[in-house]
Design a protein around this motif. Structure first.
Motif, PDB file in Angstrom:
ATOM      1  N   ASP A 452       5.912   5.681  -5.199  1.00  0.00           N
ATOM      2  CA  ASP A 452       5.253   6.827  -3.907  1.00  0.00           C
ATOM      3  C   ASP A 452       6.782   6.843  -3.649  1.00  0.00           C
ATOM      4  OD1 ASP A 452       4.388   8.213  -1.508  1.00  0.00           O
ATOM      5  OD2 ASP A 452       3.665   6.315  -1.301  1.00  0.00           O
ATOM      6  N   ALA A 453       7.028   8.463  -3.707  1.00  0.00           N
ATOM      7  CA  ALA A 453       8.209   8.726  -3.131  1.00  0.00           C
ATOM      8  C   ALA A 453       8.410   8.929  -1.570  1.00  0.00           C
ATOM      9  CB  ALA A 453       8.378  10.313  -3.127  1.00  0.00           C
ATOM     10  N   PRO A 494      -3.730   3.299  -2.739  1.00  0.00           N
ATOM     11  CA  PRO A 494      -4.113   4.565  -3.316  1.00  0.00           C
ATOM     12  C   PRO A 494      -3.400   5.471  -3.080  1.00  0.00           C
ATOM     13  CG  PRO A 494      -6.059   3.158  -2.126  1.00  0.00           C
ATOM     14  CD  PRO A 494      -5.103   2.834  -1.473  1.00  0.00           C
ATOM     15  N   LEU A 495      -3.194   5.720  -4.664  1.00  0.00           N
ATOM     16  CA  LEU A 495      -2.031   7.168  -4.504  1.00  0.00           C
ATOM     17  C   LEU A 495      -3.390   8.754  -4.496  1.00  0.00           C
ATOM     18  CD1 LEU A 495       0.691   6.417  -7.052  1.00  0.00           C
ATOM     19  CD2 LEU A 495       0.412   7.186  -4.362  1.00  0.00           C
ATOM     20  N   GLY A 499      -4.630   5.726  -9.277  1.00  0.00           N
ATOM     21  CA  GLY A 499      -4.157   4.838  -8.880  1.00  0.00           C
ATOM     22  C   GLY A 499      -3.264   5.123  -8.412  1.00  0.00           C
ATOM     23  N   ASP A 500      -2.432   2.598  -7.460  1.00  0.00           N
ATOM     24  CA  ASP A 500      -1.809   2.654  -6.730  1.00  0.00           C
ATOM     25  C   ASP A 500      -0.762   2.705  -6.718  1.00  0.00           C
ATOM     26  OD1 ASP A 500      -2.349   0.503  -8.386  1.00  0.00           O
ATOM     27  OD2 ASP A 500      -3.143  -0.745  -7.029  1.00  0.00           O
ATOM     28  N   ALA A 501       0.418   2.342  -5.442  1.00  0.00           N
ATOM     29  CA  ALA A 501       1.572   2.041  -5.499  1.00  0.00           C
ATOM     30  C   ALA A 501       2.295   0.961  -4.126  1.00  0.00           C
ATOM     31  CB  ALA A 501       2.751   3.763  -6.060  1.00  0.00           C
ATOM     32  N   PRO A 502       3.573   1.167  -4.331  1.00  0.00           N
ATOM     33  CA  PRO A 502       3.886   0.120  -3.474  1.00  0.00           C
ATOM     34  C   PRO A 502       4.625   0.664  -2.611  1.00  0.00           C
ATOM     35  CG  PRO A 502       5.055  -0.887  -5.144  1.00  0.00           C
ATOM     36  CD  PRO A 502       4.294   0.453  -5.713  1.00  0.00           C
ATOM     37  N   PRO A 545      -5.321  -1.183   2.857  1.00  0.00           N
ATOM     38  CA  PRO A 545      -6.119   0.397   2.766  1.00  0.00           C
ATOM     39  C   PRO A 545      -7.322   1.075   1.868  1.00  0.00           C
ATOM     40  CG  PRO A 545      -4.511  -0.605   1.491  1.00  0.00           C
ATOM     41  CD  PRO A 545      -4.442  -1.187   2.477  1.00  0.00           C
ATOM     42  N   VAL A 546      -7.813   0.354   1.062  1.00  0.00           N
ATOM     43  CA  VAL A 546      -8.956   0.610   0.248  1.00  0.00           C
ATOM     44  C   VAL A 546     -10.530   0.190   0.670  1.00  0.00           C
ATOM     45  CG1 VAL A 546      -9.855   0.271  -1.979  1.00  0.00           C
ATOM     46  CG2 VAL A 546      -7.700   0.205  -1.483  1.00  0.00           C
ATOM     47  N   THR A 547     -10.611  -1.410   1.538  1.00  0.00           N
ATOM     48  CA  THR A 547     -11.681  -2.051   2.287  1.00  0.00           C
ATOM     49  C   THR A 547     -11.808  -1.364   3.971  1.00  0.00           C
ATOM     50  OG1 THR A 547     -11.187  -4.180   2.392  1.00  0.00           O
ATOM     51  CG2 THR A 547     -11.910  -2.917   0.596  1.00  0.00           C
TER      52      THR A 547
END
Length: 673
Positions: A452-453, A494-495, A499-502, A545-547
């Motif tokens: 995540d930029a 989530p991106l 997928g996902d990222a820190p 951030p997902v549930t």
């Protein structure tokens, strides 16, 4: 060098420390306090300090915010690549004049952001020393991992020169046999069962040196280090149910690092000190991993070059016996230049930009005042102001600027000679891990991690209250409660591209309660004994951030504990001890997976023999309980928000006990008064 409490006479009982100098908040422990233990190194002395737990600091960028809680002659070592334990191991106990324990701050003392510090004061006499360390790990399968180290030093007041060479070949806890992996499917598919076997080897070679000399107006110290590290690991999964099969995975890592540091200290006046620091670190790391199944072969590689340049100036002025002022300026340039490549059956797979470069230009100004309002009350107030600019190129071209003020207030109250109350309020700002801006793949787990930029630093308001009581001369007990109110928690998110990222997932909180105790056993009828205990409870909360439900922060460990007992036998030649680390667990919350790792309790014990003052032989039996580490992965079909479990994978890896034998021999020691 700090002013210490009056020293105990040489004939004082070893377990009775000198009285605390309450007005200055410094307790001095002379060699006589440690005489019964006959320590070999400064580290042996540090670990016996009542109410003190060694903190090596962290590896964040910059110099000011990364310090541990140990000083050498009142100064922080000019290095970021060396562990403070290794530095203390290279200082012989015979070279130590005393160790000062600084609690809650004192005028003229830079607490390095800590509430408790230990200061190792070295003798000013001429000392010439050569030491050989021979160590080896012995494992049940016959493998032995030797470590050879030679060090030499000469100290003559301000003039010092030292150097060391180290070489080791060993393994980690990634070597095991008899592991299992069981995968269950809620939809009724047959459970798969696999046997797991792993083997790894590491190599590490280090050369370092330092020289200190008098310079116009003060002294200058120059240090350097070069290190090579390699890691090679292979893991085989052999399926035996419901049908036969095999999966192979491997990892390699090769890392070169170098460091150069220089420090100039000058006493501008009897009450004013100036320190200038320059530090340069460079690294080159090459990592590769492979994964193979019948008909499928995956290869992932990553190479990253890193660097950090720091220039820092600090001015300290002691206005009076009760008031001191400090100011500093620091500038730093950091970079990471990374390349990744991922292929399946020879065909490239896009998991993110193949080349990313991240650069940071950062400046920080800081000021602090320490005021002893009366003999029982000390206040430390200060602030750091950080300005930085981060640029990214490769995939996403982005430039961002940040400005963060970081105030701090520490109040220390000594109502009597035994009790101390410390209260701290501080704003802490985390640092971005440049590696989070590069996508990566975990082939053995079959997962990828995006980048995540727009990731920003995590920020916290921290409040802390600590109470400490000294008893029985060398005993102490403390309780510390810390609350953090966190903004922009860094966790997995989530991106938009999948997928996902820190990423930053919103606000959160954390609370920690720690009880620490040092208990001398003399009054319990056991001479020469000491019990050290540390119990830590950690609770955290953030919105997933997902549930969108509440959960703890990724990788937060709810409970950690350590209990140790050491005893020095009469005569001073034999010591023995045992320690236990409690079982613990932590979880990682991904877009479509919850991964929890659990470790069983870890026990070890040692016996140490000192036939002569220049020879120490120590044998440690580690992992008595043959603990297992279990990883459980609950993997969902699609998002965790859908709450449809695809499979539950449980991997358990057992580890056998092993021996660690250390021989330390001082060669050609000379101490000239």
């Amino acid at each position: 060098m700090l002013e210490a409490a009056p020293q105990a006479p040489a004939q004082a009982p070893p377990q009775t420390p000198p009285p605390a100098d309450a007005p200055r908040g410094v307790i001095g422990y002379p060699p006589s306090f440690f005489a019964e233990q006959r320590p070999s190194t400064a580290l042996d002395m540090i670990v016996r300090l009542p109410g003190f737990r060694l903190d090596g600091g962290d590896d964040a960028r910059g110099f000011a915010g990364t310090a541990g809680n140990v000083l050498i002659n009142g100064e922080r070592p000019t290095t970021k690549s060396e562990d403070i334990e290794d530095i203390l191991k290279r200082i012989s106990a015979t070279a130590v004049e005393r160790i000062e324990l600084i609690r809650g701050g004192a005028p003229g003392v830079d607490m390095q952001g800590q509430t408790i510090l230990a200061n190792v004061v070295i003798k000013s006499t001429v000392q010439i020393e050569k030491v050989a360390n021979l160590q080896t790990y012995l494992y049940p399968d016959g493998f032995f991992g030797p470590l050879l180290e030679f060090q030499a030093s000469r100290r003559d007041g301000v003039n010092q020169i030292e150097g060391s060479l180290l070489a080791t070949i060993d393994r980690t806890d990634q070597t095991f046999d008899g592991g299992t992996r069981v995968t269950r499917f809620p939809d009724g598919r047959p459970t798969t069962m696999e046997a797991v076997k792993g083997y790894d080897e590491i190599q590490n070679y280090v050369a370092r040196g330092a020289i200190q000399r008098a310079a116009p107006g003060g002294k200058i110290r120059i240090n350097g280090k070069i290190e090579y590290f390699s890691f090679d690991r292979d893991v085989v999964y052999t399926r035996y149910a419901p049908s036969a099969g095999r999966q192979d995975s491997g990892e390699t890592d090769e890392d070169w690092t170098g460091e150069f540091g220089a420090r100039y200290d000058s006493k501008l006046s009897p009450r004013t000190d100036l320190q200038l620091v320059f530090l340069q670190n460079l690294g080159d790391d090459t990592y590769g991993s492979t994964f193979a199944l019948p008909g499928r072969a995956e290869v992932y590689s990553e190479r990253s070059k890193t660097g950090e340049s720091i220039l820092r100036g600090e001015l300290k002025q002691r206005r009076s016996e009760t008031l001191s002022l400090e100011g500093s300026l620091e500038g730093a340039y950091n970079f990471l230049d990374g390349n990744i490549d991922y292929a399946v059956n020879g065909a490239p797979v896009d998991i993110g930009p193949p080349h990313v470069k991240v650069e940071e230009l950062r400046g920080e100004a800081a000021g602090k005042a320490v005021w002893r309002a009366d003999p029982k009350l000390t206040l430390e107030a200060g602030a750091r102001v950080e300005v930085s600019r981060i640029t990214q190129s490769g995939g996403v071209d982005l430039e961002r600027s940040f400005f963060y003020p970081k105030p701090r207030l520490l109040v220390t109250w000594n109502p009597n000679s035994a009790d101390q109350l410390r209260m701290r309020v501080e704003r802490e700002v985390g640092q971005l891990d440049f590696g989070d801006f590069i996508a990566s793949a975990d082939l053995s787990a079959g997962s990828q991690e995006g980048a995540d930029a727009t990731l920003e630093p995590q920020r916290s308001w921290v409040g802390e209250v600590a109470w400490e009581r000294r008893f029985w001369g060398a005993g102490s007990i403390s309780a510390t409660l810390t609350h953090s109110q966190i903004s922009d928690v860094v966790d997995y998110k989530p991106l938009p591209t999948g997928g996902d990222a820190p990423s930053n997932i919103g606000d959160g909180r954390s609370d920690q309660f720690v009880i620490a105790m040092t208990l001398p056993t003399q009054k319990l009828g056991i001479s020469g004994g000491q019990v050290k205990t540390r119990l830590s409870w950690f609770d955290s909360e953030v919105t997933d951030p997902v549930t969108f439900g509440k959960r703890r922060i990724t990788n937060a460990t709810p409970f950690v504990c350590n209990v140790s007992f050491t005893r020095d036998m009469p005569g001073g030649r034999w010591s023995w001890g045992t320690s236990v680390n409690c079982a613990n667990e932590y979880s990682r919350f991904r877009f479509n997976e919850v991964r929890t790792q659990r470790a069983e309790a870890y026990l070890e014990g040692f016996v140490e023999w000192k036939p002569r003052t220049d020879l120490t032989v120590r044998t440690t039996l580690s992992n008595w309980s043959s603990r297992s580490i279990t990883r459980e992965r609950t993997i969902y079909k699609g998002s965790r928000a859908d709450d449809v479990v695809d499979k539950i994978e449980t991997r358990s890896l057992p580890f056998e006990p092993y021996l660690f034998i250390q021989v330390r021999k001082r060669l050609g020691v000379s101490d000239r008064s």
